[in-house]
Design a protein around this motif. Structure first.
Motif, PDB file in Angstrom:
ATOM      1  N   PHE A 151       0.813  -1.221   0.000  1.00  0.00           N
ATOM      2  CA  PHE A 151       0.000   0.000   0.000  1.00  0.00           C
ATOM      3  C   PHE A 151       0.848   1.273   0.000  1.00  0.00           C
ATOM      4  N   ALA A 152       2.174   1.111  -0.032  1.00  0.00           N
ATOM      5  CA  ALA A 152       3.046   2.244   0.264  1.00  0.00           C
ATOM      6  C   ALA A 152       3.324   3.163  -0.923  1.00  0.00           C
ATOM      7  N   PHE A 153       3.252   2.628  -2.133  1.00  0.00           N
ATOM      8  CA  PHE A 153       3.856   3.348  -3.253  1.00  0.00           C
ATOM      9  C   PHE A 153       2.820   4.037  -4.132  1.00  0.00           C
ATOM     10  N   SER A 154       2.070   4.921  -3.485  1.00  0.00           N
ATOM     11  CA  SER A 154       1.048   5.695  -4.190  1.00  0.00           C
ATOM     12  C   SER A 154       1.602   6.961  -4.809  1.00  0.00           C
ATOM     13  N   GLY A 155       2.838   7.300  -4.473  1.00  0.00           N
ATOM     14  CA  GLY A 155       3.472   8.470  -5.055  1.00  0.00           C
ATOM     15  C   GLY A 155       3.671   9.624  -4.099  1.00  0.00           C
ATOM     16  N   GLU A 156       3.070   9.552  -2.900  1.00  0.00           N
ATOM     17  CA  GLU A 156       3.227  10.634  -1.920  1.00  0.00           C
ATOM     18  C   GLU A 156       4.261  10.224  -0.872  1.00  0.00           C
ATOM     19  N   SER A 157       5.182  11.112  -0.603  1.00  0.00           N
ATOM     20  CA  SER A 157       6.232  10.794   0.367  1.00  0.00           C
ATOM     21  C   SER A 157       5.698  10.684   1.784  1.00  0.00           C
ATOM     22  N   SER A 158       4.468  11.203   2.003  1.00  0.00           N
ATOM     23  CA  SER A 158       3.870  11.140   3.342  1.00  0.00           C
ATOM     24  C   SER A 158       3.085   9.850   3.574  1.00  0.00           C
ATOM     25  N   ASN A 159       3.011   8.998   2.580  1.00  0.00           N
ATOM     26  CA  ASN A 159       2.266   7.741   2.724  1.00  0.00           C
ATOM     27  C   ASN A 159       2.756   6.996   3.973  1.00  0.00           C
ATOM     28  N   LEU A 198       3.613  -6.977  -8.105  1.00  0.00           N
ATOM     29  CA  LEU A 198       4.630  -6.257  -8.877  1.00  0.00           C
ATOM     30  C   LEU A 198       4.394  -6.383 -10.376  1.00  0.00           C
ATOM     31  N   ASN A 199       3.927  -7.554 -10.777  1.00  0.00           N
ATOM     32  CA  ASN A 199       3.704  -7.800 -12.203  1.00  0.00           C
ATOM     33  C   ASN A 199       2.523  -7.024 -12.771  1.00  0.00           C
ATOM     34  N   THR A 200       1.657  -6.485 -11.898  1.00  0.00           N
ATOM     35  CA  THR A 200       0.479  -5.749 -12.361  1.00  0.00           C
ATOM     36  C   THR A 200       0.704  -4.241 -12.425  1.00  0.00           C
ATOM     37  N   LEU A 201       1.825  -3.742 -11.918  1.00  0.00           N
ATOM     38  CA  LEU A 201       2.037  -2.307 -11.847  1.00  0.00           C
ATOM     39  C   LEU A 201       2.284  -1.715 -13.233  1.00  0.00           C
ATOM     40  N   ASN A 202       1.828  -0.468 -13.386  1.00  0.00           N
ATOM     41  CA  ASN A 202       2.085   0.214 -14.660  1.00  0.00           C
ATOM     42  C   ASN A 202       3.507   0.782 -14.672  1.00  0.00           C
ATOM     43  N   ASP A 203       3.890   1.370 -15.797  1.00  0.00           N
ATOM     44  CA  ASP A 203       5.276   1.823 -15.949  1.00  0.00           C
ATOM     45  C   ASP A 203       5.646   2.905 -14.938  1.00  0.00           C
ATOM     46  N   ASP A 204       4.714   3.817 -14.670  1.00  0.00           N
ATOM     47  CA  ASP A 204       5.009   4.879 -13.705  1.00  0.00           C
ATOM     48  C   ASP A 204       5.228   4.314 -12.309  1.00  0.00           C
ATOM     49  N   GLU A 205       4.384   3.363 -11.923  1.00  0.00           N
ATOM     50  CA  GLU A 205       4.513   2.749 -10.598  1.00  0.00           C
ATOM     51  C   GLU A 205       5.820   1.957 -10.493  1.00  0.00           C
ATOM     52  N   LYS A 206       6.146   1.250 -11.551  1.00  0.00           N
ATOM     53  CA  LYS A 206       7.409   0.509 -11.545  1.00  0.00           C
ATOM     54  C   LYS A 206       8.599   1.464 -11.423  1.00  0.00           C
ATOM     55  N   HIS A 207       8.536   2.561 -12.150  1.00  0.00           N
ATOM     56  CA  HIS A 207       9.619   3.539 -12.111  1.00  0.00           C
ATOM     57  C   HIS A 207       9.778   4.120 -10.700  1.00  0.00           C
ATOM     58  N   TYR A 208       8.625   4.362 -10.031  1.00  0.00           N
ATOM     59  CA  TYR A 208       8.670   4.915  -8.672  1.00  0.00           C
ATOM     60  C   TYR A 208       9.354   3.935  -7.714  1.00  0.00           C
ATOM     61  N   LEU A 209       9.000   2.660  -7.801  1.00  0.00           N
ATOM     62  CA  LEU A 209       9.629   1.665  -6.940  1.00  0.00           C
ATOM     63  C   LEU A 209      11.120   1.557  -7.219  1.00  0.00           C
ATOM     64  N   GLN A 210      11.502   1.577  -8.495  1.00  0.00           N
ATOM     65  CA  GLN A 210      12.915   1.474  -8.838  1.00  0.00           C
ATOM     66  C   GLN A 210      13.697   2.677  -8.310  1.00  0.00           C
ATOM     67  N   GLN A 211      13.067   3.860  -8.395  1.00  0.00           N
ATOM     68  CA  GLN A 211      13.715   5.045  -7.852  1.00  0.00           C
ATOM     69  C   GLN A 211      13.847   4.966  -6.338  1.00  0.00           C
ATOM     70  N   TYR A 212      12.781   4.524  -5.690  1.00  0.00           N
ATOM     71  CA  TYR A 212      12.779   4.486  -4.217  1.00  0.00           C
ATOM     72  C   TYR A 212      13.862   3.545  -3.699  1.00  0.00           C
ATOM     73  N   PHE A 213      13.976   2.384  -4.315  1.00  0.00           N
ATOM     74  CA  PHE A 213      14.896   1.368  -3.798  1.00  0.00           C
ATOM     75  C   PHE A 213      16.231   1.345  -4.529  1.00  0.00           C
ATOM     76  N   ASN A 214      16.265   1.939  -5.740  1.00  0.00           N
ATOM     77  CA  ASN A 214      17.486   1.912  -6.548  1.00  0.00           C
ATOM     78  C   ASN A 214      17.962   0.479  -6.796  1.00  0.00           C
ATOM     79  N   PHE A 215      16.980  -0.372  -7.176  1.00  0.00           N
ATOM     80  CA  PHE A 215      17.267  -1.764  -7.476  1.00  0.00           C
ATOM     81  C   PHE A 215      16.585  -2.133  -8.792  1.00  0.00           C
ATOM     82  N   PRO A 216      17.112  -3.100  -9.507  1.00  0.00           N
ATOM     83  CA  PRO A 216      16.429  -3.567 -10.717  1.00  0.00           C
ATOM     84  C   PRO A 216      15.043  -4.094 -10.362  1.00  0.00           C
TER      85      PRO A 216
END
Length: 507
Positions: free
Chosen positions: A379-387, A414-432
């Protein structure tokens, strides 16, 4: 924060656990039982450094199999009884055990019931023929005496429900529905053997569970249970104690439980459970709830209050409404209730399920009693840093999960996320992106939260088609099982490595 509450183990130190319902264990007849595989799972937890085993509610279910709609808030599901245990005690022959499950077209459910019935007949004859009662007979009589506060009504309810072709108690003859003394006395005489058989089932369940719990505790493993805040209308509890529920003279609910529309559902959720008559419950110093917690404490070391929100206020929906849109919030005496529970059980260990839209009043109630809330990484990766579910917003007094029994597996999610959501997770964790299932487990384990829980499916790296439940659906749920062949050394080593790396090993 009032820290006199909730200081007992397993909330006394940093630790971790695995979420796996008992039905999901490997089992010979379509689901897990309190048998060899349950003990083997305890050994697996110990070997990997996990010290908490979280399950879903263990009560007897209705036809849909949901553990959140039970026939009793006290009873155990007889389908969890290990039949081999009956063979070892001479109440069931190996021939009977195999015959019950090979005589097509009988289902495994029928086979389990038939085996327990055969065992009861042997045990019943033993009871009637004994002059000096055996040790197990004494245990049985002690059990039904100690548990009489709920077992008498439950066993009679089950016997009557069977006699009435499984109809809900509101459709029974008025004399039985309304619990007229003469009708109940006649039923106890008429159905004496059947009542005793249901008491025997519960004796088996509680005996086997107590042995498993003792073994788990000896291995340093705590059992973590789940308590649905509301009760099924068709249950022994509502039939036996109607005064504690908002029912009309016919026994039906004028208002039912649920939650209003939110970002998960435009029409809300209409659960249909009866609401509590809190005024009547409070007059008894919450004795009904104290009794309920007494049973939970005998089964578990830690208990999650499902829909903790309802302890502060509940959404009341007119019974004639088909959705949850038209309802109202009605206050609950949560502070008085929790005070009474902690006065009765000072060492009570509770967790608050505080997911969804939570008000300041709910947070204040939870914090007053020092109850950990829940943090769900999915539930964490909605895009708001205050989540609040984002790792950098976690709190010490909380329980963190990658996902719950209502979520899909993390890999499937993870397999259902769209490109923007995937990009956000990759940025947050800096992992493939391909490694994020492991990353999310590591994140849960690394969290400051005192307790981290990993669903078994995530620990095994499973993806689509392996979820436990899809909320809002009634088909295909509560059936997932793993096999021991799926648990390779890599999975075992992974658990040990995470617990060691993130300081969750408990000596």
């Amino acid at each position: 924060m009032n820290c006199q509450y909730n200081q007992s183990a397993p909330l006394d130190t940093r630790r971790s656990g695995v979420l796996l319902h008992l039905t999901s264990l490997p089992g010979p007849y379509g689901q897990g039982v309190i048998g060899e595989d349950a003990y083997r799972f305890v050994d697996f937890l110990k070997a990997t450094g996990f010290t908490v085993w979280q399950t879903l509610p263990l009560g007897p279910t209705h036809g849909d199999g949901s553990p959140y709609q039970s026939l009793s808030v006290h009873a155990g599901n007889p389908h969890f009884i290990d039949l081999q245990w009956l063979v070892e005690r001479g109440w069931l022959a190996e021939y009977d055990l195999h015959h019950c499950f090979t005589d097509a077209p009988y289902t495994s459910k029928y086979g389990r019931s038939k085996c327990i019935s055969i065992a009861f007949n042997h045990f019943h004859k033993q009871l009637e023929s004994e002059t000096d009662k055996s040790e197990e007979s004494q245990h049985f009589y002690r059990f039904i005496q100690e548990q009489a506060f709920w077992l008498d009504d439950f066993a009679l309810y089950c016997a009557l429900k069977n006699e009435q072709q499984q109809k809900s108690w509101v459709d029974w003859p008025d004399t039985l529905k309304n619990r007229e003394a003469e009708a109940l006395n006649e039923a106890r005489i008429r159905l004496k053997a059947q009542v005793l058989s249901y008491q025997f089932e519960q004796f088996l369940f509680f005996s086997q569970w107590a042995s498993l719990k003792n073994y788990a505790n000896e291995q340093g493993i705590y059992l973590f249970g789940d308590l649905p805040i509301f009760v099924a209308h068709d249950s022994a509890d509502v039939w036996a104690q109607r005064q504690f529920f908002k029912l009309n003279e016919q026994g039906h609910s004028d208002v039912v439980a649920g939650v209003p529309p939110d970002y998960f559902s435009a029409t809300g959720q209409r659960w249909g459970n009866p609401h509590y008559h809190w005024e009547n419950i409070e007059k008894t110093n919450f004795s009904w709830w104290q009794a309920r917690i007494q049973t939970q404490k005998s089964l578990f070391d830690l208990v999650r209050i499902d829909h903790f929100r309802g302890f502060e206020a509940s959404w009341e929906i007119p019974a004639e409404e088909e959705t949850a849109i038209n309802g109202r919030w009605v206050k609950s005496p949560g502070e008085k209730l929790l005070t009474a529970l902690y006065q009765a059980y000072p060492d009570l260990a509770l967790v608050a399920e505080d997911l969804g839209i939570i008000t300041d009043e709910v947070n204040e109630l939870r914090e007053k009693f020092n109850l950990p809330g829940m943090k769900i990484l999915q539930f964490a990766f909605s895009g708001e840093s205050s989540n609040p579910y984002l790792p950098h917003n976690h709190q010490l007094n909380s329980v963190v999960y990658t996902g719950t029994h209502d979520n899909d597996t993390t890999q499937a999610w993870l397999n259902t996320l769209n490109d923007d959501e995937k990009h956000y997770l990759q940025q947050y964790f800096n992992f493939p992106y391909e490694q994020l299932n492991q990353v999310l487990m590591n994140t849960a384990m690394a969290s400051v939260a005192k307790l981290a829980i990993i669903p078994m499916q995530d620990l095994m790296g499973l993806a689509e088609g392996e979820r436990m439940n899809t909320p809002g659906t009634t088909e295909g749920n509560w059936q997932w099982q793993f096999s021991w062949a799926q648990l390779d050394e890599e999975t075992k080593n992974l658990g040990r490595q995470m617990n060691t790396l993130y300081g969750r090993l408990v000596s």
